[in-house]
Design a protein around this motif. Structure first.
Motif, PDB file in Angstrom:
ATOM      1  N   LEU A 160       0.860  -1.184   0.000  1.00 31.86           N
ATOM      2  CA  LEU A 160       0.000   0.000   0.000  1.00 31.86           C
ATOM      3  C   LEU A 160       0.895   1.232   0.000  1.00 31.86           C
ATOM      4  O   LEU A 160       2.019   1.168   0.491  1.00 31.86           O
ATOM      5  N   ASN A 161       0.378   2.348  -0.498  1.00 34.73           N
ATOM      6  CA  ASN A 161       1.138   3.595  -0.386  1.00 34.73           C
ATOM      7  C   ASN A 161       1.084   4.138   1.038  1.00 34.73           C
ATOM      8  O   ASN A 161       1.985   4.808   1.505  1.00 34.73           O
ATOM      9  N   GLU A 162      -0.023   3.858   1.710  1.00 34.54           N
ATOM     10  CA  GLU A 162      -0.180   4.254   3.112  1.00 34.54           C
ATOM     11  C   GLU A 162      -0.521   2.998   3.896  1.00 34.54           C
ATOM     12  O   GLU A 162      -1.529   2.351   3.615  1.00 34.54           O
ATOM     13  N   PHE A 163       0.327   2.634   4.830  1.00 33.76           N
ATOM     14  CA  PHE A 163       0.057   1.430   5.607  1.00 33.76           C
ATOM     15  C   PHE A 163       0.323   1.684   7.087  1.00 33.76           C
ATOM     16  O   PHE A 163       0.843   2.737   7.458  1.00 33.76           O
ATOM     17  N   THR A 164      -0.082   0.746   7.910  1.00 34.40           N
ATOM     18  CA  THR A 164       0.025   0.935   9.358  1.00 34.40           C
ATOM     19  C   THR A 164       1.127   0.050   9.903  1.00 34.40           C
ATOM     20  O   THR A 164       1.073  -1.164   9.773  1.00 34.40           O
ATOM     21  N   MET A 165       2.103   0.687  10.470  1.00 32.03           N
ATOM     22  CA  MET A 165       3.270  -0.056  10.959  1.00 32.03           C
ATOM     23  C   MET A 165       3.223  -0.148  12.480  1.00 32.03           C
ATOM     24  O   MET A 165       2.841   0.807  13.163  1.00 32.03           O
ATOM     25  N   LEU A 166       3.600  -1.304  12.988  1.00 34.47           N
ATOM     26  CA  LEU A 166       3.912  -1.438  14.417  1.00 34.47           C
ATOM     27  C   LEU A 166       5.415  -1.603  14.497  1.00 34.47           C
ATOM     28  O   LEU A 166       5.969  -2.479  13.838  1.00 34.47           O
ATOM     29  N   ASN A 167       6.071  -0.757  15.269  1.00 31.87           N
ATOM     30  CA  ASN A 167       7.500  -0.937  15.470  1.00 31.87           C
ATOM     31  C   ASN A 167       7.774  -0.958  16.961  1.00 31.87           C
ATOM     32  O   ASN A 167       7.354  -0.054  17.682  1.00 31.87           O
TER      33      ASN A 167
END
Ligand code: ATP
Ligand code: MG
Length: 278
Positions: A160-167
Protein backbone atom coordinates in the motif's frame (compact mmCIF):
# COMPACT_ATOMS: atom_id res chain seq x y z
CA UNK A 1 -11.33 -26.92 -24.36
CA UNK A 2 -11.96 -25.41 -20.94
CA UNK A 3 -12.93 -21.79 -20.38
CA UNK A 4 -11.75 -19.59 -17.54
CA UNK A 5 -13.28 -16.38 -16.18
CA UNK A 6 -13.04 -13.32 -18.45
CA UNK A 7 -10.63 -10.57 -17.41
CA UNK A 8 -13.51 -8.40 -16.18
CA UNK A 9 -14.96 -11.30 -14.20
CA UNK A 10 -11.58 -12.07 -12.65
CA UNK A 11 -11.19 -8.45 -11.61
CA UNK A 12 -14.62 -8.38 -10.00
CA UNK A 13 -13.98 -11.64 -8.18
CA UNK A 14 -10.71 -10.30 -6.79
CA UNK A 15 -12.45 -7.13 -5.61
CA UNK A 16 -14.99 -9.27 -3.82
CA UNK A 17 -12.25 -11.29 -2.13
CA UNK A 18 -13.09 -14.56 -3.90
CA UNK A 19 -11.22 -17.65 -2.73
CA UNK A 20 -8.52 -19.27 -4.86
CA UNK A 21 -10.95 -22.10 -5.67
CA UNK A 22 -13.57 -19.63 -6.86
CA UNK A 23 -11.00 -17.74 -8.92
CA UNK A 24 -9.70 -20.91 -10.55
CA UNK A 25 -13.03 -22.38 -11.69
CA UNK A 26 -13.20 -23.56 -15.31
CA UNK A 27 -16.08 -24.24 -17.68
CA UNK A 28 -16.86 -26.00 -20.93
CA UNK A 29 -19.31 -23.43 -22.30
CA UNK A 30 -19.71 -19.67 -22.07
CA UNK A 31 -23.34 -19.91 -20.91
CA UNK A 32 -22.29 -22.17 -18.10
CA UNK A 33 -19.60 -19.66 -17.12
CA UNK A 34 -22.02 -16.72 -17.16
CA UNK A 35 -24.47 -18.58 -14.95
CA UNK A 36 -21.71 -19.60 -12.53
CA UNK A 37 -20.41 -16.03 -12.39
CA UNK A 38 -23.83 -14.69 -11.39
CA UNK A 39 -24.05 -17.33 -8.69
CA UNK A 40 -20.57 -16.78 -7.25
CA UNK A 41 -20.91 -12.99 -7.41
CA UNK A 42 -24.22 -13.14 -5.54
CA UNK A 43 -22.68 -15.38 -2.90
CA UNK A 44 -19.79 -12.98 -2.38
CA UNK A 45 -22.02 -9.90 -2.39
CA UNK A 46 -24.21 -11.50 0.27
CA UNK A 47 -21.15 -12.41 2.32
CA UNK A 48 -19.98 -8.78 2.05
CA UNK A 49 -23.38 -7.52 3.21
CA UNK A 50 -23.32 -9.96 6.11
CA UNK A 51 -19.92 -8.64 7.18
CA UNK A 52 -21.05 -5.04 6.87
CA UNK A 53 -24.08 -5.81 9.02
CA UNK A 54 -21.86 -7.42 11.60
CA UNK A 55 -19.72 -4.27 11.63
CA UNK A 56 -22.77 -2.08 12.03
CA UNK A 57 -24.57 -4.12 14.67
CA UNK A 58 -21.87 -5.98 16.60
CA UNK A 59 -18.21 -5.02 16.33
CA UNK A 60 -18.69 -1.36 15.33
CA UNK A 61 -14.97 -1.02 14.66
CA UNK A 62 -12.94 -2.14 11.64
CA UNK A 63 -10.55 -5.01 12.23
CA UNK A 64 -7.61 -2.65 11.65
CA UNK A 65 -8.59 -0.69 14.77
CA UNK A 66 -9.39 -3.86 16.70
CA UNK A 67 -6.01 -5.32 15.86
CA UNK A 68 -4.29 -2.13 16.92
CA UNK A 69 -6.11 -2.27 20.27
CA UNK A 70 -5.16 -5.92 20.79
CA UNK A 71 -1.52 -5.20 20.00
CA UNK A 72 -1.50 -2.25 22.39
CA UNK A 73 -2.91 -4.47 25.16
CA UNK A 74 -0.44 -7.27 24.48
CA UNK A 75 2.58 -4.98 24.42
CA UNK A 76 1.70 -2.67 27.30
CA UNK A 77 0.92 -5.87 29.23
CA UNK A 78 4.50 -7.01 28.58
CA UNK A 79 6.12 -3.81 29.81
CA UNK A 80 6.29 -1.84 26.56
CA UNK A 81 5.35 1.84 26.58
CA UNK A 82 3.35 3.22 23.66
CA UNK A 83 4.53 6.42 22.00
CA UNK A 84 3.02 8.51 19.21
CA UNK A 85 5.19 10.65 17.00
CA UNK A 86 4.52 12.90 13.99
CA UNK A 87 3.79 11.57 10.54
CA UNK A 88 5.70 14.48 9.03
CA UNK A 89 9.41 13.79 9.07
CA UNK A 90 12.32 16.13 8.42
CA UNK A 91 14.90 15.39 5.73
CA UNK A 92 17.53 15.53 8.48
CA UNK A 93 16.06 12.58 10.36
CA UNK A 94 15.69 10.59 7.16
CA UNK A 95 19.32 11.28 6.32
CA UNK A 96 20.31 10.03 9.74
CA UNK A 97 18.88 6.67 8.70
CA UNK A 98 21.26 6.91 5.69
CA UNK A 99 18.26 7.32 3.39
CA UNK A 100 19.68 9.76 0.87
CA UNK A 101 19.54 10.07 -2.95
CA UNK A 102 21.26 6.84 -3.80
CA UNK A 103 19.37 4.75 -1.23
CA UNK A 104 16.83 2.20 -2.48
CA UNK A 105 14.08 3.60 -0.26
CA UNK A 106 14.72 7.23 -1.23
CA UNK A 107 12.71 7.09 -4.46
CA UNK A 108 9.76 5.74 -2.47
CA UNK A 109 9.54 8.78 -0.20
CA UNK A 110 6.62 11.22 -0.53
CA UNK A 111 8.02 14.75 -0.22
CA UNK A 112 5.78 17.53 1.07
CA UNK A 113 8.32 20.27 0.53
CA UNK A 114 12.07 20.39 0.21
CA UNK A 115 12.86 19.42 3.78
CA UNK A 116 9.75 17.56 4.87
CA UNK A 117 8.33 14.21 3.89
CA UNK A 118 5.76 11.68 5.07
CA UNK A 119 7.54 9.11 7.19
CA UNK A 120 8.29 5.88 5.31
CA UNK A 121 9.06 4.14 8.62
CA UNK A 122 8.83 4.73 12.37
CA UNK A 123 12.46 4.04 13.23
CA UNK A 124 13.89 7.60 12.92
CA UNK A 125 11.34 8.94 15.43
CA UNK A 126 11.87 6.01 17.77
CA UNK A 127 15.64 6.52 17.72
CA UNK A 128 15.08 10.22 18.41
CA UNK A 129 12.89 9.58 21.44
CA UNK A 130 14.99 6.71 22.74
CA UNK A 131 18.05 8.91 22.93
CA UNK A 132 16.36 10.90 25.70
CA UNK A 133 14.53 8.00 27.33
CA UNK A 134 17.79 6.11 27.76
CA UNK A 135 19.02 9.05 29.77
CA UNK A 136 15.82 9.46 31.78
CA UNK A 137 14.71 5.89 32.41
CA UNK A 138 16.40 2.87 33.83
CA UNK A 139 17.25 0.27 31.24
CA UNK A 140 15.91 -1.80 29.61
CA UNK A 141 13.74 0.74 27.81
CA UNK A 142 10.86 -0.81 25.87
CA UNK A 143 8.79 1.35 23.55
CA UNK A 144 6.54 0.86 20.54
CA UNK A 145 4.51 2.93 18.12
CA UNK A 146 1.63 2.01 15.83
CA UNK A 147 1.02 4.50 13.05
CA UNK A 148 0.73 5.28 9.36
CA UNK A 149 3.79 5.09 7.14
CA UNK A 150 3.99 6.09 3.48
CA UNK A 151 5.93 4.65 0.58
CA UNK A 152 5.52 5.04 -3.15
CA UNK A 153 5.03 1.45 -4.20
CA UNK A 154 4.42 -0.17 -7.54
CA UNK A 155 1.38 -1.70 -5.83
CA UNK A 156 0.65 -5.43 -6.16
CA UNK A 157 -1.24 -7.40 -3.55
CA UNK A 158 1.12 -6.82 -0.62
CA UNK A 159 1.92 -3.13 -0.88
CA UNK A 160 0.00 0.00 0.00
CA UNK A 161 1.14 3.59 -0.39
CA UNK A 162 -0.18 4.25 3.11
CA UNK A 163 0.06 1.43 5.61
CA UNK A 164 0.03 0.94 9.36
CA UNK A 165 3.27 -0.06 10.96
CA UNK A 166 3.91 -1.44 14.42
CA UNK A 167 7.50 -0.94 15.47
CA UNK A 168 8.76 -2.09 18.84
CA UNK A 169 12.20 -1.68 20.36
CA UNK A 170 13.75 -3.10 23.47
CA UNK A 171 16.96 -1.31 24.31
CA UNK A 172 19.45 -3.11 26.50
CA UNK A 173 19.40 -6.82 27.13
CA UNK A 174 22.10 -9.44 27.51
CA UNK A 175 23.74 -9.90 24.10
CA UNK A 176 23.38 -13.65 24.17
CA UNK A 177 19.61 -13.31 24.63
CA UNK A 178 18.92 -11.08 21.64
CA UNK A 179 17.92 -13.76 19.18
CA UNK A 180 15.75 -15.56 21.70
CA UNK A 181 14.09 -12.25 22.58
CA UNK A 182 13.22 -11.53 18.93
CA UNK A 183 11.59 -14.97 18.83
CA UNK A 184 9.60 -14.17 22.00
CA UNK A 185 8.52 -10.72 20.81
CA UNK A 186 7.46 -12.05 17.42
CA UNK A 187 5.37 -14.62 19.27
CA UNK A 188 3.64 -11.99 21.41
CA UNK A 189 2.67 -10.01 18.31
CA UNK A 190 1.63 -13.04 16.26
CA UNK A 191 -0.50 -14.35 19.15
CA UNK A 192 -2.23 -11.00 19.50
CA UNK A 193 -2.75 -10.93 15.73
CA UNK A 194 -4.26 -14.42 15.80
CA UNK A 195 -1.75 -15.97 13.40
CA UNK A 196 -0.30 -19.15 14.91
CA UNK A 197 1.53 -20.24 11.75
CA UNK A 198 4.62 -18.30 10.76
CA UNK A 199 8.35 -18.76 10.44
CA UNK A 200 11.44 -16.67 11.13
CA UNK A 201 13.91 -16.27 8.29
CA UNK A 202 17.19 -14.43 7.90
CA UNK A 203 17.03 -11.76 5.20
CA UNK A 204 18.77 -8.59 3.99
CA UNK A 205 17.12 -5.16 4.38
CA UNK A 206 18.10 -2.00 2.51
CA UNK A 207 18.05 -0.05 5.78
CA UNK A 208 19.19 -2.47 8.46
CA UNK A 209 21.40 -4.89 6.60
CA UNK A 210 20.75 -8.29 8.12
CA UNK A 211 17.20 -8.81 9.37
CA UNK A 212 15.16 -11.62 10.84
CA UNK A 213 11.90 -11.65 8.94
CA UNK A 214 8.59 -12.97 10.21
CA UNK A 215 7.09 -14.85 7.28
CA UNK A 216 3.80 -16.49 6.47
CA UNK A 217 4.58 -18.58 3.41
CA UNK A 218 6.01 -16.11 0.90
CA UNK A 219 4.55 -13.04 2.61
CA UNK A 220 6.75 -10.90 4.84
CA UNK A 221 4.75 -9.84 7.89
CA UNK A 222 7.56 -8.26 9.86
CA UNK A 223 11.27 -7.50 9.89
CA UNK A 224 13.36 -7.76 13.02
CA UNK A 225 16.75 -6.20 13.62
CA UNK A 226 19.41 -6.70 16.26
CA UNK A 227 21.86 -4.09 17.59
CA UNK A 228 24.50 -2.80 18.14
CA UNK A 229 24.00 -1.58 14.64
CA UNK A 230 25.99 0.78 12.40
CA UNK A 231 23.11 3.32 12.53
CA UNK A 232 23.27 3.62 16.33
CA UNK A 233 26.47 5.66 16.27
CA UNK A 234 24.81 8.32 14.10
CA UNK A 235 22.39 8.90 16.99
CA UNK A 236 25.12 8.78 19.59
CA UNK A 237 23.77 5.60 21.06
CA UNK A 238 25.45 2.38 22.11
CA UNK A 239 24.23 -0.90 23.47
CA UNK A 240 22.54 -4.12 22.54
CA UNK A 241 18.93 -3.94 21.38
CA UNK A 242 16.27 -5.77 19.43
CA UNK A 243 13.42 -4.38 17.38
CA UNK A 244 10.74 -5.54 14.95
CA UNK A 245 8.48 -3.73 12.50
CA UNK A 246 5.18 -5.27 11.34
CA UNK A 247 2.59 -4.18 8.78
CA UNK A 248 -0.89 -4.41 10.33
CA UNK A 249 -2.70 -4.72 6.98
CA UNK A 250 -0.53 -7.69 6.06
CA UNK A 251 -1.28 -9.32 9.41
CA UNK A 252 -5.00 -8.87 8.75
CA UNK A 253 -4.78 -10.08 5.17
CA UNK A 254 -3.15 -13.29 6.33
CA UNK A 255 -5.48 -13.81 9.28
CA UNK A 256 -8.61 -13.15 7.24
CA UNK A 257 -7.39 -15.14 4.24
CA UNK A 258 -7.79 -11.98 2.13
CA UNK A 259 -6.32 -11.64 -1.34
CA UNK A 260 -4.83 -8.17 -1.02
CA UNK A 261 -3.75 -5.64 1.60
CA UNK A 262 -5.83 -2.91 0.01
CA UNK A 263 -9.07 -4.33 1.36
CA UNK A 264 -7.74 -4.24 4.94
CA UNK A 265 -6.15 -0.79 4.89
CA UNK A 266 -7.41 2.75 5.18
CA UNK A 267 -9.64 3.00 2.13
CA UNK A 268 -12.55 4.70 0.39
CA UNK A 269 -13.49 1.65 -1.66
CA UNK A 270 -13.35 -0.94 1.12
CA UNK A 271 -14.80 -0.83 4.60
CA UNK A 272 -13.37 -3.41 6.98
CA UNK A 273 -12.37 -5.71 4.12
CA UNK A 274 -15.65 -5.37 2.25
CA UNK A 275 -15.86 -3.73 -1.18
CA UNK A 276 -18.45 -0.98 -0.94
CA UNK A 277 -19.75 -1.26 -4.50
CA UNK A 278 -21.75 -4.40 -3.77
P1 ATP B 1 8.72 -5.61 1.30
O1 ATP B 1 10.09 -6.22 1.06
O2 ATP B 1 7.63 -6.61 1.39
O3 ATP B 1 8.42 -4.46 0.39
P2 ATP B 1 10.05 -4.20 3.38
O4 ATP B 1 11.09 -5.18 3.80
O5 ATP B 1 10.42 -3.07 2.49
O6 ATP B 1 8.78 -4.98 2.76
P3 ATP B 1 10.07 -3.15 6.02
O7 ATP B 1 10.76 -1.87 5.78
O8 ATP B 1 10.83 -4.30 6.58
O9 ATP B 1 9.33 -3.60 4.68
O10 ATP B 1 8.76 -2.84 6.90
C1 ATP B 1 8.31 -3.68 7.96
C2 ATP B 1 6.96 -4.28 7.64
O11 ATP B 1 6.03 -3.27 7.21
C3 ATP B 1 6.97 -5.27 6.49
O12 ATP B 1 7.36 -6.54 6.95
C4 ATP B 1 5.52 -5.27 6.05
O13 ATP B 1 4.70 -6.08 6.88
C5 ATP B 1 5.12 -3.83 6.27
N1 ATP B 1 5.19 -3.06 5.01
C6 ATP B 1 6.29 -2.49 4.45
N2 ATP B 1 5.96 -1.82 3.33
C7 ATP B 1 4.62 -1.97 3.18
C8 ATP B 1 3.67 -1.51 2.22
N3 ATP B 1 4.03 -0.74 1.20
N4 ATP B 1 2.37 -1.85 2.38
C9 ATP B 1 1.97 -2.62 3.42
N5 ATP B 1 2.82 -3.08 4.37
C10 ATP B 1 4.13 -2.77 4.26
MG1 MG C 1 11.55 -6.02 5.57
Amino acid sequence: MSLLWTVAQQKRLSELNASETQKNMSFTMAVEREAAFKQVELLLVNEGKRRLNKLRNETRRPELCELEARLVDALTGTGFVQVTTPVILSRKLLEKMTITDEHALFSQVFWLEENKCLRPMLAPNLYYILKDLLRLWEKPVRIFEIGSCFRKESQGNNHLNEFTMLNLVEWDLPEEQRHERIVQLAKIVMNAAGIPEYSLEHAISVVYGKTIDVMHGEIELGSGAIGPHFLDGRWGMVGPWVGIGFGLERLLMVREGGQNVRSMGKSLTYLDGVRLNI
